[in-house]
Each structure stands twice: as structure tokens, then as C-alpha cells.
Write a protein that holds these residues in place. Structure first.
Motif, PDB file in Angstrom:
ATOM      1  N   ASN A 266       9.295   7.730 -12.660  1.00  0.00           N
ATOM      2  CA  ASN A 266       8.974   7.712 -14.095  1.00  0.00           C
ATOM      3  C   ASN A 266       8.377   6.397 -14.583  1.00  0.00           C
ATOM      4  OD1 ASN A 266      11.402   6.362 -13.752  1.00  0.00           O
ATOM      5  ND2 ASN A 266      12.579   7.714 -15.079  1.00  0.00           N
ATOM      6  N   HIS A 267       8.109   5.487 -13.654  1.00  0.00           N
ATOM      7  CA  HIS A 267       7.376   4.257 -13.995  1.00  0.00           C
ATOM      8  C   HIS A 267       6.475   3.900 -12.812  1.00  0.00           C
ATOM      9  CE1 HIS A 267      10.164   3.517 -17.347  1.00  0.00           C
ATOM     10  NE2 HIS A 267      11.128   3.811 -16.498  1.00  0.00           N
ATOM     11  N   PHE A 268       5.228   3.597 -13.089  1.00  0.00           N
ATOM     12  CA  PHE A 268       4.330   3.096 -12.043  1.00  0.00           C
ATOM     13  C   PHE A 268       3.921   1.679 -12.399  1.00  0.00           C
ATOM     14  CE2 PHE A 268       0.274   2.106 -10.143  1.00  0.00           C
ATOM     15  CZ  PHE A 268       0.428   2.548  -8.830  1.00  0.00           C
ATOM     16  N   VAL A 269       4.069   0.773 -11.432  1.00  0.00           N
ATOM     17  CA  VAL A 269       3.717  -0.633 -11.628  1.00  0.00           C
ATOM     18  C   VAL A 269       2.736  -1.044 -10.543  1.00  0.00           C
ATOM     19  CG1 VAL A 269       4.585  -2.984 -11.923  1.00  0.00           C
ATOM     20  CG2 VAL A 269       6.071  -1.032 -12.452  1.00  0.00           C
ATOM     21  N   GLY A 270       1.511  -1.320 -10.915  1.00  0.00           N
ATOM     22  CA  GLY A 270       0.524  -1.834  -9.983  1.00  0.00           C
ATOM     23  C   GLY A 270       0.269  -3.304 -10.252  1.00  0.00           C
ATOM     24  N   ILE A 271       0.268  -4.122  -9.208  1.00  0.00           N
ATOM     25  CA  ILE A 271       0.074  -5.570  -9.369  1.00  0.00           C
ATOM     26  C   ILE A 271      -1.078  -6.017  -8.492  1.00  0.00           C
ATOM     27  CG2 ILE A 271       1.122  -7.858  -9.188  1.00  0.00           C
ATOM     28  CD1 ILE A 271       3.840  -6.551  -9.487  1.00  0.00           C
ATOM     29  N   ASP A 272      -2.031  -6.663  -9.105  1.00  0.00           N
ATOM     30  CA  ASP A 272      -3.156  -7.261  -8.378  1.00  0.00           C
ATOM     31  C   ASP A 272      -2.671  -8.581  -7.787  1.00  0.00           C
ATOM     32  OD1 ASP A 272      -5.460  -8.442  -7.485  1.00  0.00           O
ATOM     33  OD2 ASP A 272      -6.363  -8.686  -9.463  1.00  0.00           O
ATOM     34  N   PHE A 273      -2.703  -8.689  -6.464  1.00  0.00           N
ATOM     35  CA  PHE A 273      -2.158  -9.878  -5.822  1.00  0.00           C
ATOM     36  C   PHE A 273      -2.878 -11.163  -6.231  1.00  0.00           C
ATOM     37  CE2 PHE A 273       0.390  -8.399  -1.863  1.00  0.00           C
ATOM     38  CZ  PHE A 273       1.311  -7.831  -2.726  1.00  0.00           C
ATOM     39  N   ASN A 274      -4.170 -11.079  -6.549  1.00  0.00           N
ATOM     40  CA  ASN A 274      -4.871 -12.304  -6.956  1.00  0.00           C
ATOM     41  C   ASN A 274      -4.351 -12.814  -8.298  1.00  0.00           C
ATOM     42  OD1 ASN A 274      -6.859 -13.099  -4.952  1.00  0.00           O
ATOM     43  ND2 ASN A 274      -7.799 -11.118  -5.327  1.00  0.00           N
ATOM     44  N   GLY A 275      -4.007 -11.894  -9.199  1.00  0.00           N
ATOM     45  CA  GLY A 275      -3.448 -12.309 -10.484  1.00  0.00           C
ATOM     46  C   GLY A 275      -1.975 -12.647 -10.380  1.00  0.00           C
ATOM     47  N   PHE A 276      -1.352 -12.175  -9.325  1.00  0.00           N
ATOM     48  CA  PHE A 276       0.079 -12.372  -9.112  1.00  0.00           C
ATOM     49  C   PHE A 276       0.453 -13.855  -9.066  1.00  0.00           C
ATOM     50  CE2 PHE A 276       2.790 -13.449  -5.443  1.00  0.00           C
ATOM     51  CZ  PHE A 276       4.014 -12.933  -5.837  1.00  0.00           C
ATOM     52  N   GLY A 278      -0.609 -16.226 -10.768  1.00  0.00           N
ATOM     53  CA  GLY A 278      -0.471 -16.790 -12.105  1.00  0.00           C
ATOM     54  C   GLY A 278       0.942 -16.664 -12.647  1.00  0.00           C
ATOM     55  N   MET A 279       1.647 -15.599 -12.270  1.00  0.00           N
ATOM     56  CA  MET A 279       3.030 -15.412 -12.715  1.00  0.00           C
ATOM     57  C   MET A 279       3.925 -16.505 -12.141  1.00  0.00           C
ATOM     58  SD  MET A 279       3.626 -11.316 -12.444  1.00  0.00           S
ATOM     59  CE  MET A 279       2.494 -10.865 -11.133  1.00  0.00           C
ATOM     60  N   VAL A 280       3.681 -16.837 -10.873  1.00  0.00           N
ATOM     61  CA  VAL A 280       4.490 -17.860 -10.213  1.00  0.00           C
ATOM     62  C   VAL A 280       4.245 -19.225 -10.847  1.00  0.00           C
ATOM     63  CG1 VAL A 280       4.983 -18.997  -8.015  1.00  0.00           C
ATOM     64  CG2 VAL A 280       4.465 -16.538  -8.070  1.00  0.00           C
ATOM     65  N   SER A 312       4.336 -22.724  -4.937  1.00  0.00           N
ATOM     66  CA  SER A 312       3.431 -22.495  -6.067  1.00  0.00           C
ATOM     67  C   SER A 312       2.778 -21.125  -5.934  1.00  0.00           C
ATOM     68  CB  SER A 312       2.361 -23.590  -6.093  1.00  0.00           C
ATOM     69  OG  SER A 312       1.553 -23.495  -4.924  1.00  0.00           O
ATOM     70  N   GLY A 313       1.891 -20.812  -6.880  1.00  0.00           N
ATOM     71  CA  GLY A 313       1.233 -19.519  -6.884  1.00  0.00           C
ATOM     72  C   GLY A 313       0.407 -19.248  -5.642  1.00  0.00           C
ATOM     73  N   ASP A 314      -0.406 -20.208  -5.207  1.00  0.00           N
ATOM     74  CA  ASP A 314      -1.241 -20.010  -4.023  1.00  0.00           C
ATOM     75  C   ASP A 314      -0.388 -19.808  -2.776  1.00  0.00           C
ATOM     76  OD1 ASP A 314      -3.753 -20.146  -5.242  1.00  0.00           O
ATOM     77  OD2 ASP A 314      -3.716 -22.332  -5.261  1.00  0.00           O
ATOM     78  N   GLN A 315       0.667 -20.616  -2.634  1.00  0.00           N
ATOM     79  CA  GLN A 315       1.560 -20.462  -1.489  1.00  0.00           C
ATOM     80  C   GLN A 315       2.281 -19.116  -1.540  1.00  0.00           C
ATOM     81  OE1 GLN A 315       3.733 -24.223  -2.192  1.00  0.00           O
ATOM     82  NE2 GLN A 315       3.396 -24.667  -0.010  1.00  0.00           N
ATOM     83  N   ALA A 316       2.701 -18.715  -2.739  1.00  0.00           N
ATOM     84  CA  ALA A 316       3.418 -17.444  -2.886  1.00  0.00           C
ATOM     85  C   ALA A 316       2.528 -16.271  -2.501  1.00  0.00           C
ATOM     86  CB  ALA A 316       3.909 -17.292  -4.324  1.00  0.00           C
ATOM     87  N   LEU A 317       1.256 -16.348  -2.884  1.00  0.00           N
ATOM     88  CA  LEU A 317       0.323 -15.271  -2.557  1.00  0.00           C
ATOM     89  C   LEU A 317       0.211 -15.104  -1.047  1.00  0.00           C
ATOM     90  CD1 LEU A 317      -1.734 -13.170  -3.414  1.00  0.00           C
ATOM     91  CD2 LEU A 317      -3.453 -14.979  -3.555  1.00  0.00           C
ATOM     92  N   ASN A 318       0.064 -16.199  -0.322  1.00  0.00           N
ATOM     93  CA  ASN A 318      -0.015 -16.128   1.133  1.00  0.00           C
ATOM     94  C   ASN A 318       1.328 -15.747   1.757  1.00  0.00           C
ATOM     95  OD1 ASN A 318      -2.738 -16.750   1.256  1.00  0.00           O
ATOM     96  ND2 ASN A 318      -2.390 -18.956   1.432  1.00  0.00           N
TER      97      ASN A 318
END
Length: 465
Positions: A266-276, A278-280, A312-318
Motif C-alpha cells: 500500500n506504499h511505493f517508495v522509489g529513490i534515485d541513488f544519485n539524489g540519495f 543529498g539526504m546523507v 558523507s553522501g558520496d561515500q554512502a552512495l558507493n
């Protein structure tokens, strides 16, 4: 009173002075009374509605406490007062002080109510403003025939979370490919967070991207427009799970997961990893535990520090994207473990007082989340349901699992479900019964992991996978 025509002697002049003074006092009293009447009228206009609401609430509460009394409390008080003996001046003074205190208390209550309403209005406006930033997509089918025991799931919350590894916005130096070299979008991460109606546990189940599935007919997904098209892609009997998103986007992957699990998504959550990332950065980094240096054959040296490390964000993405880490027994299961650990760490940081009590960090996180997120039945309130449910739970009640597989990829390089264990797991989630006792980490055994790791190590590094 004196007559102005009388002879003006000393006594007459004295009486006239007294008369003039009394007249001035009377006029001043009349002016003060008129001003007080105007003030009361203004105050009544300003407070009439809140006072009426408060009086209605008070009366209703009195009726609950003392039902069946036919007279109003004020009328009863008046009758009781009339029966009392005449009051002394001291008693009258005390009563006036009590009445003044009551008026002050009422005004304070009105002001407090107004501030609460104003604060609520501001908070509601902020929620609406943030919700407007989310990209809404069509993903859900809550009447699907694949949903099992729907009545038992009526008040459950099931969040299907998909991390999209689209290369839009990715820089060449990131080493993951670009939109030109790797067009389209794939589901790099697929998880279902199950929050039962009683909110006494949370179970997050991950699905390997190479899980072998029977993909149904799906409408083509256009990632550039975040919408499905009229083109229908024919079903494929044997396919990888990540092709469901690549072909049919949110609707198609929801169909597949509902068929595998029987859950009502009942909930769909899509996350773009490149924008992800920024949250971090918005929360000034997230702390993860790293047992040994991470060296990926495609992304390079991802994280060399060990122990508790704030990234940081870049490290988290990788960290969550790395799929060819040296020493991983398998490419998918190593990454799933890191993704689960990171999501837990991120939720812990977001729900901490360091972020919740810092308007700048909290606003920055929600803004970054909204910009990097798309979904169905998704907004601030829905995401807070998931985060708050995890915040108050004992750590033993938060379960991160991987859907049960045989552990060894088949000849097509796909992971294969263990059907009996899979049924037992999702039966327990739907019925809110104890989870199957398989150490809360279904997936490959240590022996199978080593064999699978050798097979995967022989595969060429492919950043698009």
C-alpha cells in the motif's frame, strides 16, 4: 444642588465647586464606563468563537462527569449563592479576586489555544509544502488477486522500497557509468518493510536483484517522464527481478512482489541513488560500522577506515551501490547486507534528537528526500509512520531479512527461491505470527556462499548490472 441665580456668597461658591467636581467625576465615570463597554465588545468579538468552543467542551465534560442534572452549572451556582447569607466586604473582595483570576485564566487559555491552532496550521502548511515536492507515480494495485488473506492485512503498512540506479546526473568520475553509456533505469535495491497493525515489530525483507521470476505482462515504463506508456511488454516466463522495473517500472515490480509475497503493498517508495547522497549530507553524515576496508574492483577504494565511521553522501552512495567488493562471498548478498545496515543507520540518525530538534537539518533532509523520491501513497505522514514505528521498538523487534534462496546461482546466473521457506516467511508476516526460526537471515549458507563467490568473481565487472 445650588441655584445659579442665588446671591454669590462664600458658602454658595463653595457649594458650586462641590457641584462642579461631582459633575466632572460623573462625566469621567460615564466616559470610563463607555470605554469599558467598547473594550468588552471588542474582546467578545475577538474571543466569542474560541470561548464558545471552550464553554461547549466544558459543558460536555460536566455532562459526562455528572450526567442527568437538568440544570446548568451556572444556574445551580447562582441558586446556591442566593441561599447564602450576605457577604462581608472581605468575602466580596476575595470573590472579586477569584473572578479576576478566572478571567485572566480564561484569556490565557484562549491565547494558548490560538497559539496551538496557529502552530498546527504552520505545521500542516509545512507538511503540504513538502508533500507537493514528491513526484507521484502510479504503482499500487490493492485489489490484486495475488493478495492473500486481505482482511488480515487491513491495517498493516507495507512499503515497497526500490532504489533506482539510473545514471541520470551521474558524473564520469563516479565510475558507475553515465546516462549515455547506461541508459534507462534498473532496480538496484528492492525491499519490503512490513509494519503490522499492532506496530510491535518491523520486518524488512530484501530481494536479490538477480532473483529468478515469472514476469507478467507490463506496460512500458518511461523513466524520463516517470510514467507508464500504453505499450504492453509481453510476459516472460524466466527473467531476473531487476528487469521488472527496467521494463515496467513501479507498477510491474509491485505486481511481481505481490505475487511472490501475497502482501498488500500500500506504499511505493522509489529513490534515485544519485539524489540519495543529498539526504546523507543534509544530516551531516551517517555512522556505519565497517569491519574491514572496502575495495571495489569497479568503484575503487570505497571505505578504508574500520570500526564506527561517519560517511558523507558520496561515500554512502558507493557504500550501498558497491557490487564487486573484494572478499564478498557473493556480489548480491554482500551488498544487501550493507544496504540493510545503512538504512538502519540512516533511520536512526534521522530520528535522533540531533536531527529532529534541528529545524535546519530536518528540513534539509525532507527536502533532499522529496527531490530524490517518487512514489504512490507517499508523503511526509506516510514516511514518518515507518520511521516512528522503528524508533520506539526494541532492536530485537526490528528484523532485516533476505528472502530465502538456495544460495547458488543456477546455470542462468539467477538466484532461486526456496519455495517452502518463502511461504512460511510471508504467511507469518500476513498473519502476524512468529517468524520462522532460521536465524533471521535466510539466504546462502557459508559453503554455498563461497562457491557462489567464486562464480561471481569470474564474471566481468559490469557497472550496468
Amino acid at each position: 444642588m445650588t441655584d445659579e441665580m442665588e446671591a454669590i456668597d462664600e458658602a454658595t461658591q463653595y457649594r458650586r465647586k462641590i457641584d462642579h467636581s461631582l459633575a466632572r467625576f460623573s462625566a469621567a465615570h460615564d466616559d470610563a464606563a463607555a470605554e469599558e463597554t467598547k473594550r468588552r465588545e471588542r474582546l467578545e468579538r475577538f474571543t466569542s468563537r474560541p470561548v464558545a468552543l471552550l464553554e461547549q467542551t466544558r459543558t460536555a465534560l460536566q455532562r459526562v462527569v455528572a450526567p442527568g442534572t437538568g440544570e446548568k452549572p451556572d444556574e445551580q451556582a447562582d441558586e446556591q449563592q442566593a441561599e447564602k447569607s450576605p457577604q462581608t466586604r472581605l468575602q466580596e473582595k476575595k470573590q472579586r479576586n477569584l473572578a479576576r483570576s478566572a478571567r485572566i485564566g480564561r484569556i490565557a487559555l484562549i491565547v494558548l489555544s490560538a497559539l496551538v491552532l496557529l502552530g498546527t496550521g504552520i505545521a500542516w502548511g509545512a507538511v503540504n509544502w513538502f508533500d507537493a515536492k514528491f513526484t507521484q507515480v502510479a504503482a499500487l494495485d490493492e485489489n490484486s488477486a495475488d493478495i492473500l488473506n486481505a482482511d488480515a492485512q487491513a491495517n498493516d503498512e507495507n512499503f515497497l522500497m526500490v532504489g533506482s540506479d539510473t545514471r541520470d546526473g551521474a558524473a564520469t568520475e563516479e565510475g558507475v557509468g553515465t546516462a549515455d553509456s547506461t541508459p534507462g533505469a534498473r532496480s538496484d535495491t528492492i525491499m519490503v518493510a512490513h509494519v503490522p497493525a499492532d506496530r510491535k515489530r518491523v520486518v524488512v525483507t530484501s530481494f536479490p536483484r538477480d532473483l529468478e521470476i515469472d514476469r507478467p505482462d507490463c506496460n512500458r515504463w518511461d523513466p524520463a517522464k516517470s510514467a507508464t506508456t500504453d505499450e504492453v511488454v509481453a510476459a516472460q516466463k524466466i527473467a531476473k527481478l531487476n528487469t521488472a522495473y527496467a521494463v515496467g517500472g513501479p507498477q510491474c515490480v509491485t505486481k511481481v512482489i505481490q505475487k511472490v509475497t501475497g502482501l498488500r503493498i500500500n506504499h511505493f517508495v522509489g529513490i534515485d541513488f544519485n539524489g540519495f547522497k543529498g539526504m546523507v549530507d543534509a544530516v551531516h553524515g551517517v555512522t556505519v560500522h565497517n569491519d574491514k576496508p572496502m575495495d571495489d574492483s569497479v568503484l575503487g577504494k570505497v571505505l578504508l577506515e574500520t570500526g564506527d565511521v561517519t560517511i558523507s553522501g558520496d561515500q554512502a552512495l558507493n557504500f550501498v551501490r558497491a557490487r564487486h567488493v573484494k572478499g564478498d562471498p557473493t556480489s548480491d548478498y554482500g551488498r544487501i547486507k550493507r544496504q540493510q545496515a545503512f538504512i538502519g543507520a540512516l533511520l536512526k540518525k534521522v530520528m535522533s534528537s540531533d536531527v529532529v530538534l534541528d529545524p535546519g537539518k530536518l528540513s534539509g533532509f525532507i527536502t533532499a528526500f522529496a527531490q530524490a523520491t517518487f512514489g504512490d501513497n507517499l508523503g511526509v505522514q506516510q514516511m514518518m509512520t515507518l520511521a516512528q514505528s522503528m524508533r520506539g521498538l526494541d532492536p530485537s523487534k526490528i528484523n532485516f531479512m533476505t528472502v530465502p534462496t538456495v544460495g547458488l546461482p543456477n546455470k542462468r546466473g539467477n538466484e532461486v527461491l526456496v519455495e517452502a521457506k518463502t511461504r512460511s516467511l510471508f504467511d507469518a508476516l500476513r498473519d502476524n505470527t512468529p517468524l520462522p526460526d532460521d536465524k533471521k537471515a535466510p539466504g546462502p549458507s557459508s559453503t554455498a556462499s563461497g562457491a557462489a563467490g567464486g562464480a561471481n568473481a569470474a564474471k566481468p565487472a559490469d557497472p550496468a548490472r
